[in-house]
Design a protein around this motif. Structure first.
Motif, short mmCIF file in Angstrom:
data_model
loop_
_atom_site.label_atom_id
_atom_site.label_comp_id
_atom_site.label_asym_id
_atom_site.label_seq_id
_atom_site.Cartn_x
_atom_site.Cartn_y
_atom_site.Cartn_z
N ARG A 168 -2.18 -0.80 2.86
CA ARG A 168 -0.75 -0.69 3.18
C ARG A 168 -0.10 -2.07 3.17
O ARG A 168 1.00 -2.25 2.63
CB ARG A 168 -0.55 -0.02 4.53
CG ARG A 168 0.92 0.10 4.92
CD ARG A 168 1.11 0.73 6.29
NE ARG A 168 2.52 0.74 6.67
CZ ARG A 168 2.98 1.13 7.86
NH1 ARG A 168 2.14 1.56 8.81
NH2 ARG A 168 4.27 1.09 8.11
N ARG A 171 0.45 -3.23 -0.34
CA ARG A 171 1.58 -2.53 -0.98
C ARG A 171 2.91 -3.07 -0.47
O ARG A 171 3.84 -3.34 -1.25
CB ARG A 171 1.48 -1.04 -0.71
CG ARG A 171 2.54 -0.20 -1.42
CD ARG A 171 2.41 1.27 -1.10
NE ARG A 171 1.13 1.81 -1.55
CZ ARG A 171 0.12 2.14 -0.74
NH1 ARG A 171 0.24 1.98 0.57
NH2 ARG A 171 -1.00 2.64 -1.23
N GLU A 172 3.03 -3.23 0.83
CA GLU A 172 4.30 -3.69 1.44
C GLU A 172 4.62 -5.13 1.01
O GLU A 172 5.77 -5.45 0.68
CB GLU A 172 4.21 -3.61 2.96
CG GLU A 172 4.04 -2.20 3.52
CD GLU A 172 5.35 -1.43 3.57
OE1 GLU A 172 6.40 -2.00 3.25
OE2 GLU A 172 5.30 -0.23 3.93
N GLN A 174 3.59 -6.66 -1.66
CA GLN A 174 3.90 -6.63 -3.08
C GLN A 174 5.32 -6.11 -3.33
O GLN A 174 6.10 -6.71 -4.08
CB GLN A 174 2.88 -5.75 -3.79
CG GLN A 174 2.76 -5.96 -5.28
CD GLN A 174 1.56 -5.19 -5.82
OE1 GLN A 174 1.59 -3.96 -5.96
NE2 GLN A 174 0.47 -5.91 -6.08
N ASP A 175 5.67 -5.00 -2.67
CA ASP A 175 6.98 -4.38 -2.91
C ASP A 175 8.13 -5.21 -2.36
O ASP A 175 9.19 -5.31 -2.99
CB ASP A 175 7.02 -2.98 -2.28
CG ASP A 175 6.12 -1.98 -3.01
OD1 ASP A 175 5.67 -2.31 -4.13
OD2 ASP A 175 5.87 -0.90 -2.45
N ARG A 176 7.94 -5.80 -1.19
CA ARG A 176 9.05 -6.49 -0.53
C ARG A 176 9.16 -7.96 -0.91
O ARG A 176 10.27 -8.52 -0.89
CB ARG A 176 8.91 -6.36 1.00
CG ARG A 176 8.93 -4.92 1.50
CD ARG A 176 9.09 -4.88 2.99
NE ARG A 176 8.83 -3.55 3.53
CZ ARG A 176 9.11 -3.18 4.77
NH1 ARG A 176 9.66 -4.06 5.61
NH2 ARG A 176 8.83 -1.97 5.20
N GLY A 178 6.96 -9.51 -3.55
CA GLY A 178 6.41 -9.85 -4.86
C GLY A 178 5.16 -10.70 -4.80
O GLY A 178 4.82 -11.38 -5.77
N ARG A 180 0.88 -11.09 -3.97
CA ARG A 180 -0.39 -10.38 -3.96
C ARG A 180 -1.23 -10.87 -2.79
O ARG A 180 -1.40 -12.08 -2.61
CB ARG A 180 -1.14 -10.61 -5.27
CG ARG A 180 -2.46 -9.85 -5.40
CD ARG A 180 -2.81 -9.66 -6.86
NE ARG A 180 -4.06 -8.96 -7.07
CZ ARG A 180 -4.26 -7.65 -6.93
NH1 ARG A 180 -3.26 -6.91 -6.51
NH2 ARG A 180 -5.44 -7.11 -7.17
N LEU A 208 -4.18 -3.09 -5.04
CA LEU A 208 -3.47 -3.53 -3.83
C LEU A 208 -4.14 -4.69 -3.11
O LEU A 208 -3.47 -5.44 -2.40
CB LEU A 208 -3.34 -2.35 -2.85
CG LEU A 208 -2.57 -1.13 -3.36
CD1 LEU A 208 -2.68 0.01 -2.36
CD2 LEU A 208 -1.11 -1.48 -3.62
#
Length: 324
Positions: A168, A171-172, A174-176, A178, A180, A208
């Motif tokens: 999680r 993912r968060e 990465q999404d928010r 950018g 890794r 992820l």
């Protein structure tokens, strides 16, 4: 069962090469970008009177020949992106990653507190142009006092929480932001040596969660860095370069010394005097044919303020002799 740290083999004879810049000359490690970190200047905390001033760190890391740095503990370097960009830019420095500590094996109850800490670090790293966030698991015993904080073995439920929430987090972040995440196996944590690293990697999504292989910590806990790179190459997203002194480590293992006091005894040593040999590690990383940061991190907390710079300069010269 989590393995106890085991002494690595004695150092082997190392054949040096003539210095060559990355991307030029025979044997150059053109996919490896070398940097250093506040840790190599004895910095473990945002504020500690025994640590060098952040301005001195930036001055000396640039003078020693490094272009890339990590942010270190949040608050050690300026947290205003404009000011930090000005301070690093005028010294010719760029930021490769931020670093966070997490205790995600404690489950959903710690998520909000963890995320608040992660978000501050990730926002600064993103603003500085970094692409990675180094994630270090929580210590099961205090790194300064050696006090046992919790059981060194995770239950099956705690392993599920650790892997699920790390995914999680990946993912968060990465999404928010950018970035890794690269999870850092570390002595005195629940992800340390061969068994726990393999278990963690096998249980997490490669899309992820990547790994920050710290050669010193992995050797401290009995692991073989080259073997790990060859086995889990697709999961290696970042490197920390350091070595351990095998004689000091043998004493640390025999006495059950906590990590902090072990560092104070000099268990992490200047390359190329310890193990693992860094040349084959760098060669194995280069063979992955991906761009990787290799950040020098010689744990030296606490240390005299004049000690880090000469070591950093010699280490950079040694890595150039390896083609990096």
């Amino acid at each position: 069962m989590t393995p106890s740290p085991q002494p690595p083999p004695s150092p082997s004879t190392r054949a040096g090469r003539e210095p060559s810049g990355a991307g030029s000359g025979a044997g150059a490690l053109c996919r490896i970008r070398v940097g250093s970190a506040p840790d190599s200047w004895g910095v473990w905390f945002a504020d500690d009177p025994r640590q060098v001033d952040w301005r001195r760190f930036l001055d000396e890391v640039a003078r020693a020949g490094y272009e890339w740095i990590e942010l270190g503990p949040y608050g050690y370097l300026p947290t205003d992106p404009e000011r930090l960009a000005e301070e690093t830019g005028r010294r010719g420095l760029k930021v490769s990653a931020g670093t966070v500590f997490t205790g995600l094996h404690h489950g959903a109850a710690v998520w909000e507190r963890t995320w608040a800490h992660v978000a501050d670090n990730a926002a600064l790293a993103q603003a500085m142009g970094a692409r990675h966030l180094v994630v270090i698991p929580a210590f099961w015993r205090d790194d300064r006092t050696g006090a046992v904080l919790e059981d060194r073995e995770l239950t099956a439920g705690q392993w599920r929480d650790l892997t699920r929430l790390t995914e999680r987090l990946g993912r968060e972040v990465q999404d928010r932001f950018g970035l890794r995440i690269v999870v850092h196996p570390h002595a005195d944590t629940h992800i340390d040596g061969e068994e726990t690293v393999a278990r963690f990697l096998d249980a997490t999504d490669p899309e992820l969660v990547a790994l920050c292989l710290d050669t010193g910590h992995y050797a401290y806990c009995g692991g073989d860095s080259v073997q790990l790179i060859e086995t889990y190459g697709e999961r290696i997203g970042y490197l920390h370069l350091k070595q351990v002194d095998p004689e000091i480590l043998a004493g640390v293992v025999a006495e059950g010394t906590p990590f902090g006091p072990a560092v104070a005894r000099g268990v992490m040593c200047e390359p190329p005097s310890g193990v693992p040999a860094l040349e084959p590690v760098l060669a194995a990383a280069q063979a992955l044919d991906v761009d990787l940061f290799a950040i020098v991190e010689q744990d030296m907390y606490p240390c005299p303020p004049d000690r880090p710079y000469p070591i950093a300069e010699r280490t950079r010269r040694f890595l150039r002799s390896c083609g990096a």
